[in-house]
Enzyme design. Structure first.
Site, mmCIF file in Angstrom:
data_model
loop_
_atom_site.group_PDB
_atom_site.id
_atom_site.type_symbol
_atom_site.label_atom_id
_atom_site.label_comp_id
_atom_site.label_asym_id
_atom_site.label_seq_id
_atom_site.Cartn_x
_atom_site.Cartn_y
_atom_site.Cartn_z
ATOM 1 N N LYS A 53 0.109 0.896 -3.081
ATOM 2 C CA LYS A 53 0.337 0.820 -1.630
ATOM 3 C C LYS A 53 1.071 2.080 -1.136
ATOM 4 O O LYS A 53 0.721 2.648 -0.100
ATOM 5 C CB LYS A 53 1.138 -0.449 -1.293
ATOM 6 C CG LYS A 53 0.302 -1.719 -1.507
ATOM 7 C CD LYS A 53 1.109 -2.996 -1.496
ATOM 8 C CE LYS A 53 0.215 -4.185 -1.859
ATOM 9 N NZ LYS A 53 0.942 -5.454 -1.999
ATOM 10 N N GLN A 97 6.992 -7.609 -1.756
ATOM 11 C CA GLN A 97 6.003 -7.823 -2.826
ATOM 12 C C GLN A 97 6.262 -9.176 -3.506
ATOM 13 O O GLN A 97 7.370 -9.451 -3.957
ATOM 14 C CB GLN A 97 6.077 -6.679 -3.850
ATOM 15 C CG GLN A 97 5.006 -6.759 -4.930
ATOM 16 C CD GLN A 97 3.581 -6.658 -4.373
ATOM 17 O OE1 GLN A 97 3.283 -5.806 -3.549
ATOM 18 N NE2 GLN A 97 2.696 -7.546 -4.822
ATOM 19 N N ASP A 120 2.237 -7.988 6.451
ATOM 20 C CA ASP A 120 1.444 -8.884 5.607
ATOM 21 C C ASP A 120 0.913 -10.069 6.414
ATOM 22 O O ASP A 120 0.084 -10.831 5.916
ATOM 23 C CB ASP A 120 2.292 -9.404 4.431
ATOM 24 C CG ASP A 120 2.112 -8.554 3.180
ATOM 25 O OD1 ASP A 120 1.012 -7.980 3.020
ATOM 26 O OD2 ASP A 120 3.057 -8.449 2.388
#
Ligand code: NAP
Length: 318
Positions: A53, A97, A120
């Site tokens: 990422k 994460q 997200d």
């Protein structure tokens, strides 16, 4: 008949080029979108995901920061990290994460992220916006599936869409996105009676179950579009033989490596479907792409709309 392959790589490259144009325009206005990644502990798979990422940010010219609290971090300290990022005006997107260590209340951490920076799309505020069809940040994987459908000119309006799986991060938002695009949507799960019959009605099938090669080729309506979200690593030679016996190149790869990635849809479905995303090389590539896209979108929305301006943080330990 062999299905048209919906190539994730091609769509990712196309979207990256568009994002680069948008990033250049933002730069002219003095804005450099930034993503902050929070990686708790030293889970090797998570480290790998975060690394790719950050690499994508660097490739596109986005700012990025990595925060790595130890696996023993307290809730209070982790909430303080999130709080600091919520308040930092250089941060447009915050990525927590997953998975977090077992002692951490994951829902509480995700809810502590400022919804305007929730790239997200996991925050209940953004899920609520999705339900009511208002602009917001949408979970990356289902948003990526929609990009694949749209950019491949698959007709969604009026189609019967069947979503296999009802998780908060894939199945549910996927079904909502398809519904908002005017498909007639059926959501299936582990308690669905007669799954094959439900799948046979699908003009568009989205499989997100996490079961290697579960969806059989004869369940697929001839000519249907199949979006295979499943990412399953198989290591059992008998299973590899069962799924890939007619794909000698892939079997060869399995033998060389001892494992191979397969989707939730049996690979032979390539002879029934009209169009299909490969695994690997399909949906997986879109998830990071949409994370980048959401970071740029958050940078734009935070500056354009009072609704999205940074909110005072509520991320304090209780
Ligand atoms: P999840 O939270 O485990 O949800 C799986 C869903 O599948 C559940 O709703 C479950 O039903 C349903 N299911 C399981 N077995 C079933 C069966 N036999 N028949 C019908 N439904 C069944 O998984 P997830 O996080 O949504 O992920 C799903 C898959 O997508 C995984 O392979 C994951 O690795 C992959 N994934 C890929 C990406 C990517 O970037 N490519 C991103 C995210 C996820 P119940 O609700 O009844 O238990």
């Amino acid at each position: 008949m062999t299905a048209r392959i919906l190539d994730g790589l091609k769509i990712r490259d196309q979207m990256f080029a568009e994002l680069q144009d948008e990033i250049r325009l933002l730069a002219v206005a003095g804005v450099r979108p930034g993503l902050a990644a929070v990686l708790v502990g030293e889970n090797p798979a998570s480290q790998l995901y975060v690394k790719s990422k950050i690499a994508a940010c660097e490739h596109l010219g986005l700012a990025s920061g990595l925060f790595t609290p130890p696996a023993t971090v307290s809730m209070q300290d982790l909430l303080a990290v999130v709080d600091g990022l919520n308040r930092d005006n250089n941060v447009d997107g915050i990525l927590i994460q997953l998975p977090l260590p077992p002692h951490v209340d994951t829902k509480r951490i995700l809810e502590a992220v400022d919804p305007a920076k929730d790239v997200d799309g996991f925050h209940p505020v953004n899920l609520g916006r999705l339900v009511s069809g208002r602009p917001g940040l949408v979970a990356c994987t289902p948003a990526g599936c929609m990009e694949i459908l749209r950019r491949s000119n698959i007709s969604i309006e009026g189609a019967n869409a069947v979503v296999l799986g009802r998780s908060d991060i894939v199945g549910k938002p996927m079904a909502l996105l398809l519904m908002h695009a005017n498909a007639t949507v059926t959501i299936c799960h582990s308690k669905t009676c007669d799954l094959p019959e439900a799948v046979r009605r699908a003009d568009i099938l989205v499989a997100a179950m996490g079961k290697a090669g579960f969806v059989q080729p004869d369940w697929i309506k001839p000519g249907a579009t199949v979006i295979d979200v499943g990412t399953n690593t198989i290591k059992d030679p008998a299973e590899a033989e069962r799924l890939l016996r007619n794909f000698p190149g892939r079997l060869e790869k399995f033998r060389a490596k001892g494992s191979i990635l397969v989707g939730d849809v049996h690979p032979e479905a390539i002879h029934t479907a009209g169009a299909l995303t490969p695994v690997p090389g399909g949906v997986g590539l879109m998830t990071i792409t949409m994370l980048m896209s959401n970071t740029v979108k958050a940078a734009r929305l935070r500056r354009a709309s009072p609704e999205f301006s940074a909110t005072p943080s509520t991320a304090t330990a209780r």
